[in-house]
Design a protein around this motif. Sequence first.
Motif, PDB file in Angstrom:
ATOM      1  N   GLY A  88       0.882  -1.234   0.006  1.00 28.03           N
ATOM      2  CA  GLY A  88      -0.075   0.000  -0.160  1.00 28.03           C
ATOM      3  C   GLY A  88       0.638   1.307  -0.016  1.00 28.03           C
ATOM      4  N   LEU A  89       2.173   1.181   0.344  1.00 33.20           N
ATOM      5  CA  LEU A  89       3.024   2.318   0.383  1.00 33.20           C
ATOM      6  C   LEU A  89       3.331   2.859  -1.007  1.00 33.20           C
ATOM      7  N   PHE A  90       3.269   1.878  -2.010  1.00 37.04           N
ATOM      8  CA  PHE A  90       3.693   2.466  -3.284  1.00 37.04           C
ATOM      9  C   PHE A  90       2.222   3.537  -3.905  1.00 37.04           C
ATOM     10  N   PHE A  91       0.990   3.186  -3.118  1.00 40.46           N
ATOM     11  CA  PHE A  91      -0.211   3.783  -3.852  1.00 40.46           C
ATOM     12  C   PHE A  91      -0.085   5.364  -3.425  1.00 40.46           C
ATOM     13  N   PRO A  92      -0.764   6.156  -4.276  1.00 39.89           N
ATOM     14  CA  PRO A  92      -1.078   7.764  -3.628  1.00 39.89           C
ATOM     15  C   PRO A  92      -1.870   7.698  -2.386  1.00 39.89           C
ATOM     16  N   LYS A  93      -1.782   8.560  -1.560  1.00 39.01           N
ATOM     17  CA  LYS A  93      -2.614   8.516  -0.284  1.00 39.01           C
ATOM     18  C   LYS A  93      -3.796   8.928  -0.438  1.00 39.01           C
ATOM     19  N   PHE A  94      -4.036   9.790  -1.526  1.00 37.79           N
ATOM     20  CA  PHE A  94      -5.374  10.336  -1.957  1.00 37.79           C
ATOM     21  C   PHE A  94      -6.032   9.389  -3.054  1.00 37.79           C
ATOM     22  N   SER A  95      -7.144   8.986  -3.125  1.00 34.72           N
ATOM     23  CA  SER A  95      -7.473   8.369  -4.511  1.00 34.72           C
ATOM     24  C   SER A  95      -7.837   9.602  -5.306  1.00 34.72           C
ATOM     25  N   TYR A  96      -8.090   9.023  -6.535  1.00 31.15           N
ATOM     26  CA  TYR A  96      -8.344   9.781  -7.681  1.00 31.15           C
ATOM     27  C   TYR A  96      -9.663  10.750  -7.669  1.00 31.15           C
ATOM     28  N   CYS A  97     -10.777   9.953  -6.896  1.00 32.84           N
ATOM     29  CA  CYS A  97     -11.772  10.839  -6.976  1.00 32.84           C
ATOM     30  C   CYS A  97     -11.781  11.667  -5.645  1.00 32.84           C
ATOM     31  N   LEU A  98     -10.860  11.434  -4.550  1.00 25.48           N
ATOM     32  CA  LEU A  98     -10.761  12.474  -3.798  1.00 25.48           C
ATOM     33  C   LEU A  98      -9.935  13.801  -4.094  1.00 25.48           C
ATOM     34  N   MET A  99      -8.994  13.465  -5.052  1.00 28.51           N
ATOM     35  CA  MET A  99      -8.312  14.678  -5.526  1.00 28.51           C
ATOM     36  C   MET A  99      -9.132  15.217  -6.463  1.00 28.51           C
ATOM     37  N   SER A 100     -10.085  14.643  -7.379  1.00 33.16           N
ATOM     38  CA  SER A 100     -10.991  15.565  -8.017  1.00 33.16           C
ATOM     39  C   SER A 100     -11.784  16.285  -7.701  1.00 33.16           C
ATOM     40  N   LEU A 101     -12.372  15.774  -6.330  1.00 32.00           N
ATOM     41  CA  LEU A 101     -13.271  16.527  -5.251  1.00 32.00           C
ATOM     42  C   LEU A 101     -12.619  17.554  -4.779  1.00 32.00           C
ATOM     43  N   ALA A 102     -11.401  17.467  -4.392  1.00 32.07           N
ATOM     44  CA  ALA A 102     -10.614  18.535  -3.821  1.00 32.07           C
ATOM     45  C   ALA A 102     -10.311  19.691  -4.874  1.00 32.07           C
ATOM     46  N   VAL A 103     -10.007  19.293  -6.039  1.00 36.60           N
ATOM     47  CA  VAL A 103      -9.970  20.450  -7.037  1.00 36.60           C
ATOM     48  C   VAL A 103     -11.248  21.117  -7.401  1.00 36.60           C
ATOM     49  N   LEU A 104     -12.458  20.323  -7.341  1.00 33.87           N
ATOM     50  CA  LEU A 104     -13.898  21.167  -7.583  1.00 33.87           C
ATOM     51  C   LEU A 104     -14.079  21.878  -6.355  1.00 33.87           C
ATOM     52  N   LEU A 105     -13.768  21.478  -5.374  1.00 38.08           N
ATOM     53  CA  LEU A 105     -14.042  22.130  -4.074  1.00 38.08           C
ATOM     54  C   LEU A 105     -13.293  23.612  -4.190  1.00 38.08           C
ATOM     55  N   ALA A 106     -11.965  23.497  -4.581  1.00 38.65           N
ATOM     56  CA  ALA A 106     -11.349  24.577  -4.714  1.00 38.65           C
ATOM     57  C   ALA A 106     -11.630  25.740  -5.828  1.00 38.65           C
ATOM     58  N   ILE A 107     -12.125  25.232  -6.859  1.00 37.60           N
ATOM     59  CA  ILE A 107     -12.704  26.096  -7.766  1.00 37.60           C
ATOM     60  C   ILE A 107     -14.183  26.515  -7.453  1.00 37.60           C
ATOM     61  N   LEU A 127     -14.891  30.715  -6.850  1.00 36.40           N
ATOM     62  CA  LEU A 127     -15.896  31.283  -7.367  1.00 36.40           C
ATOM     63  C   LEU A 127     -16.555  32.285  -6.597  1.00 36.40           C
ATOM     64  N   ILE A 128     -16.871  31.387  -5.169  1.00 38.80           N
ATOM     65  CA  ILE A 128     -17.468  32.419  -4.335  1.00 38.80           C
ATOM     66  C   ILE A 128     -16.737  33.727  -3.684  1.00 38.80           C
ATOM     67  N   LEU A 129     -15.510  33.448  -3.550  1.00 39.37           N
ATOM     68  CA  LEU A 129     -14.687  34.477  -3.302  1.00 39.37           C
ATOM     69  C   LEU A 129     -14.740  35.633  -4.375  1.00 39.37           C
ATOM     70  N   LEU A 130     -14.802  35.190  -5.569  1.00 42.32           N
ATOM     71  CA  LEU A 130     -14.907  36.194  -6.723  1.00 42.32           C
ATOM     72  C   LEU A 130     -15.967  36.810  -6.508  1.00 42.32           C
ATOM     73  N   VAL A 131     -17.343  36.212  -6.484  1.00 46.65           N
ATOM     74  CA  VAL A 131     -18.458  36.778  -6.448  1.00 46.65           C
ATOM     75  C   VAL A 131     -18.824  37.703  -5.325  1.00 46.65           C
ATOM     76  N   ALA A 132     -18.122  37.409  -4.258  1.00 48.27           N
ATOM     77  CA  ALA A 132     -18.057  38.353  -3.010  1.00 48.27           C
ATOM     78  C   ALA A 132     -17.280  39.589  -3.112  1.00 48.27           C
ATOM     79  N   PHE A 133     -16.127  39.428  -3.667  1.00 45.95           N
ATOM     80  CA  PHE A 133     -15.263  40.556  -4.053  1.00 45.95           C
ATOM     81  C   PHE A 133     -16.135  41.445  -5.120  1.00 45.95           C
ATOM     82  N   LEU A 134     -16.616  40.877  -6.128  1.00 49.83           N
ATOM     83  CA  LEU A 134     -17.524  41.516  -6.900  1.00 49.83           C
ATOM     84  C   LEU A 134     -18.620  42.584  -6.283  1.00 49.83           C
TER      85      LEU A 134
END
Length: 301
Positions: A247-266, A270-277
């Motif tokens: 198991g040490l060879f495999f990434p700590k986060f799965s591909y789904c979790l990484m995708s979810l993290a990217v979507l959450l960051a986006i 967007l929320i920060l951009l709307v708040a700033f505007l």
Amino acid sequence: MASLAGKSQQPGPRVCASASGLLFLLSLLFPWSSVSGQFSARAQVPSVAGLVGDVAKLSCLLTPPQSLANLEVRWFRGSYEFVVLLKEKGVDQPGPQLPQYRGRSHLLSGDNGDGVVTLQLKDLRPGDEGNYTCFFRSRDFYEQAVVELNVTGLGPAPLLQVAGHKAGGVLLVCSSEGWYPKPNLQWREQGGRVLPAQKELKPQENQGLFRVQSSLILMEEANYTVACHISIAQRNLSAESRIYLTGLFFPKFSYCLMSLAVLLAIFLSLILLVAFLFWKHWKSRGEGVSGGGQELGGGWV
């Protein structure tokens, strides 16, 4: 007189026995002699196998055995003029010989009384594979036979290595070279189940020998054993390398979790951009209202 002449034409038992004994003695002393001058030729072994770089021996059998000093002995491929080796009355004739066989082809035996005539090929190459004809000709008779040569290139054990992480899994790469004929590469689990390759390069040929390479992405996080299996089915030959992944060879986060993290960051961006505007728009309106009040105050004074 007539009766005497008739008797003289019928040899007695002793004369026949003497003649038979003489023929038997001649056959022992000269086993290649043939009363009729004819002989037959056949392949001692119809099919011969050899490895690249090794030596192969192709043999034909003459019956009855013949003296090669009285024959033309020719080994050729395909057509009569494609000469691998030629001897006439025991003398080598290198002139008609194909260049790729010079220094690699030799004639063994032939005059030891067993009738076996052997072509020896050294430093076997993939291009040597095919049919070889042994051809024997006397002054008024000839015979020939065909021997098949199969050449195999057996490469080293596959080089199996971890090439990093890709798409949330472990990227494995397997490669090997020096194979002939074209081999087949498979990824297998420990139980023998075939795994689909992520990418497989077309076998590349170098001097008749093949090189193969393939990659695989493993998504499992548990301990895992995978094998790279290379085989030549028609030769019943294979080579295999295995690797054990924890198991040490495999990434700590799965591909789904990484995708979810990217979507959450986006989404947060967007929320920060709307708040700033919204804040910028509210601030500009506040400044406009404040400026209008000062003008009115000036008019009252």
